[in-house]
Design a protein around this motif. Structure first.
Motif, PDB file in Angstrom:
ATOM      1  N   SER A  82      -0.394  22.532  24.929  1.00 67.62           N
ATOM      2  CA  SER A  82      -1.321  23.231  25.832  1.00 67.62           C
ATOM      3  C   SER A  82      -2.764  22.990  25.425  1.00 67.62           C
ATOM      4  O   SER A  82      -3.606  23.873  25.549  1.00 67.62           O
ATOM      5  CB  SER A  82      -0.997  24.737  25.835  1.00 67.62           C
ATOM      6  OG  SER A  82       0.311  24.965  26.314  1.00 67.62           O
ATOM      7  N   GLU A 125      -6.279  21.061  29.381  1.00 68.60           N
ATOM      8  CA  GLU A 125      -4.944  21.647  29.612  1.00 68.60           C
ATOM      9  C   GLU A 125      -3.892  21.141  28.636  1.00 68.60           C
ATOM     10  O   GLU A 125      -2.995  21.887  28.245  1.00 68.60           O
ATOM     11  CB  GLU A 125      -4.498  21.364  31.054  1.00 68.60           C
ATOM     12  CG  GLU A 125      -5.274  22.127  32.105  1.00 68.60           C
ATOM     13  CD  GLU A 125      -6.611  21.487  32.452  1.00 68.60           C
ATOM     14  OE1 GLU A 125      -7.382  22.089  33.226  1.00 68.60           O
ATOM     15  OE2 GLU A 125      -6.878  20.364  31.962  1.00 68.60           O
ATOM     16  N   TRP A 296       2.626  28.761  43.104  1.00 71.39           N
ATOM     17  CA  TRP A 296       1.701  28.109  42.190  1.00 71.39           C
ATOM     18  C   TRP A 296       0.991  26.981  42.923  1.00 71.39           C
ATOM     19  O   TRP A 296       1.488  26.435  43.897  1.00 71.39           O
ATOM     20  CB  TRP A 296       2.417  27.586  40.942  1.00 71.39           C
ATOM     21  CG  TRP A 296       3.703  26.832  41.188  1.00 71.39           C
ATOM     22  CD1 TRP A 296       4.959  27.364  41.298  1.00 71.39           C
ATOM     23  CD2 TRP A 296       3.867  25.422  41.346  1.00 71.39           C
ATOM     24  NE1 TRP A 296       5.891  26.379  41.511  1.00 71.39           N
ATOM     25  CE2 TRP A 296       5.250  25.179  41.531  1.00 71.39           C
ATOM     26  CE3 TRP A 296       2.985  24.332  41.328  1.00 71.39           C
ATOM     27  CZ2 TRP A 296       5.775  23.895  41.719  1.00 71.39           C
ATOM     28  CZ3 TRP A 296       3.504  23.050  41.501  1.00 71.39           C
ATOM     29  CH2 TRP A 296       4.893  22.850  41.698  1.00 71.39           C
ATOM     30  N   CYS A 300      -1.765  20.951  40.021  1.00 73.92           N
ATOM     31  CA  CYS A 300      -1.313  20.452  38.719  1.00 73.92           C
ATOM     32  C   CYS A 300      -0.375  19.265  38.884  1.00 73.92           C
ATOM     33  O   CYS A 300      -0.300  18.388  38.011  1.00 73.92           O
ATOM     34  CB  CYS A 300      -0.643  21.563  37.921  1.00 73.92           C
ATOM     35  SG  CYS A 300       0.956  22.117  38.558  1.00 73.92           S
ATOM     36  N   ARG A 318       5.991  23.457  31.919  1.00 70.76           N
ATOM     37  CA  ARG A 318       4.981  23.945  30.975  1.00 70.76           C
ATOM     38  C   ARG A 318       4.070  24.983  31.611  1.00 70.76           C
ATOM     39  O   ARG A 318       3.791  26.032  31.014  1.00 70.76           O
ATOM     40  CB  ARG A 318       4.130  22.778  30.464  1.00 70.76           C
ATOM     41  CG  ARG A 318       3.076  23.185  29.437  1.00 70.76           C
ATOM     42  CD  ARG A 318       2.046  22.091  29.199  1.00 70.76           C
ATOM     43  NE  ARG A 318       1.152  21.913  30.335  1.00 70.76           N
ATOM     44  CZ  ARG A 318       0.181  21.002  30.385  1.00 70.76           C
ATOM     45  NH1 ARG A 318      -0.006  20.178  29.372  1.00 70.76           N
ATOM     46  NH2 ARG A 318      -0.572  20.915  31.469  1.00 70.76           N
ATOM     47  N   ASP A 319       3.608  24.702  32.812  1.00 75.16           N
ATOM     48  CA  ASP A 319       2.559  25.528  33.411  1.00 75.16           C
ATOM     49  C   ASP A 319       3.083  26.672  34.270  1.00 75.16           C
ATOM     50  O   ASP A 319       2.351  27.642  34.508  1.00 75.16           O
ATOM     51  CB  ASP A 319       1.643  24.659  34.267  1.00 75.16           C
ATOM     52  CG  ASP A 319       0.847  23.659  33.440  1.00 75.16           C
ATOM     53  OD1 ASP A 319       0.803  23.806  32.202  1.00 75.16           O
ATOM     54  OD2 ASP A 319       0.289  22.712  34.033  1.00 75.16           O
ATOM     55  N   GLN A 320       4.338  26.589  34.734  1.00 70.28           N
ATOM     56  CA  GLN A 320       4.817  27.582  35.708  1.00 70.28           C
ATOM     57  C   GLN A 320       6.058  28.338  35.259  1.00 70.28           C
ATOM     58  O   GLN A 320       6.597  29.139  36.023  1.00 70.28           O
ATOM     59  CB  GLN A 320       5.107  26.885  37.050  1.00 70.28           C
ATOM     60  CG  GLN A 320       3.983  26.015  37.561  1.00 70.28           C
ATOM     61  CD  GLN A 320       2.671  26.768  37.743  1.00 70.28           C
ATOM     62  OE1 GLN A 320       2.670  27.979  37.971  1.00 70.28           O
ATOM     63  NE2 GLN A 320       1.553  26.065  37.644  1.00 70.28           N
TER      64      GLN A 320
END
Length: 336
Positions: A82, A125, A296, A300, A318-320
């Protein structure tokens, strides 16, 4: 036709150097499962050491995700962090660029050692790197559709209650994502049974497949299921499902949701009704279980449309990811 299945990804946080050794030991077990010889197992160990060392030294919230695909005799390693991200990817891939004093010579060495390699990075990010090691050279198959998936167990669970599979043949592919009700072994049993039923006849229509799965899962706790047929030549996807496995079709200019009906396969479902959705040439198709947030921003993903399906799946995970539930992301991408 290629039938592609895989285990869920074991997530190993890279908090200190001792974690790299743990990842190497797990990779050794996967090497044995795939029948790797000493050279292949050594390559995998070096890749895990290099990637894990990078995460320990340079990354925030770094973790390695390891998975085996027995049917392909292949181990996949995903290095995810991250931040802080890599500003100059071309520079970091060059020989002599040190990434932390590990036994390799940086990401250039990783790319040469791997049977397959891809990466995506944004500042601040973070970075995602995907590598694969095969037990033997893979025959060249000119499929028009590429696929990849990431599947993670809920926090505190030792087994994932989700399962996935693909069947790819030229310009057509079918896919399934199954999310067993609840967590743990019973959920995993239901999800595996759904996938096994799918693999018995992967060329059946999605609605026929869902009906067969519903009948087979009656003796289990049940599962949310989505089944998809993709046609690259026609530029369409046809889907059907029961429960909270959802789909998205995302390109640089559009974002379209593909919803499934209420119900739980094995318990109660509505009469399966197929939905056909356009599939633009540069769009990816994403199926995800409810361990992934339902709302979302597609931004991304649009930044990574040129990357492999495994990298796109890892990026979404990773992000959601919600964190409290099993999470699976399956991605289909047209070869352009």
């Amino acid at each position: 036709m290629d039938l592609i299945t895989g285990s869920f990804h074991v997530a190993l946080p890279m908090g200190d150097p001792s974690c790299v050794g743990e990842a190497r030991r797990h990779a050794a077990l996967l090497s044995m499962e795939c029948g790797f010889n000493d050279v292949q197992a050594g390559r995998l160990a070096l890749l895990v050491t290099e990637l894990g060392g990078n995460l320990v030294r340079h990354a925030r919230q770094g973790r390695l995700l390891l998975s085996v695909r027995p049917s392909q005799k292949e181990v996949e390693v995903l290095a995810i962090d991250s931040g802080p991200g890599i500003a100059d990817l071309e520079l970091c891939m060059g020989d002599g660029f040190s990434t932390g004093g590990t036994p390799g010579t940086g990401l250039g060495a990783v790319r040469r050692l791997a049977s397959g390699f891809d990466m995506h990075s944004t500042v601040p990010e973070g970075t995602i790197i995907s590598v694969r090691v095969h037990a033997k050279p893979q025959a060249t198959r000119l499929h028009a559709i590429h696929v990849g998936a990431v599947s993670l167990a809920a926090s505190g669970e030792r087994i994932c209650g989700d399962a996935w599979a693909f069947a790819v043949d030229g310009e057509q592919a079918t896919a399934i994502v199954a999310d067993g009700l609840g967590h743990g072994p019973q959920a995993a049993e239901a999800a595996r049974e759904a996938v096994a039923t799918f693999l018995e006849d992967p060329t059946a229509t999605p609605s026929d497949t869902l009906r067969r799965i519903h009948g087979r899962l009656r003796r289990t706790c049940g599962a949310a299921v989505a089944v998809l047929h993709a046609n690259a030549a026609a530029g369409t996807i046809t889907t059907v499902g029961a429960g909270n496995v959802v789909g998205r079709v995302i390109s640089g200019v559009s974002d379209r949701s593909v919803l499934t009906a209420d119900g739980t396969a094995g318990r109660a479902i509505r009469t399966p009704v197929e939905t056909t959705t356009p599939w633009p040439p540069h769009a990816v198709v994403i199926l995800s279980s409810d361990g992934i947030a339902t709302r979302w921003s597609s931004s991304c993903v649009t930044a990574a449309l040129g990357r492999t399906p495994s990298v796109v799946a890892a990026l979404v995970a990773r992000d959601q990811r919600r964190g409290y539930d099993d999470a699976t992301v399956a991605v289909l991408q047209r070869r352009n």
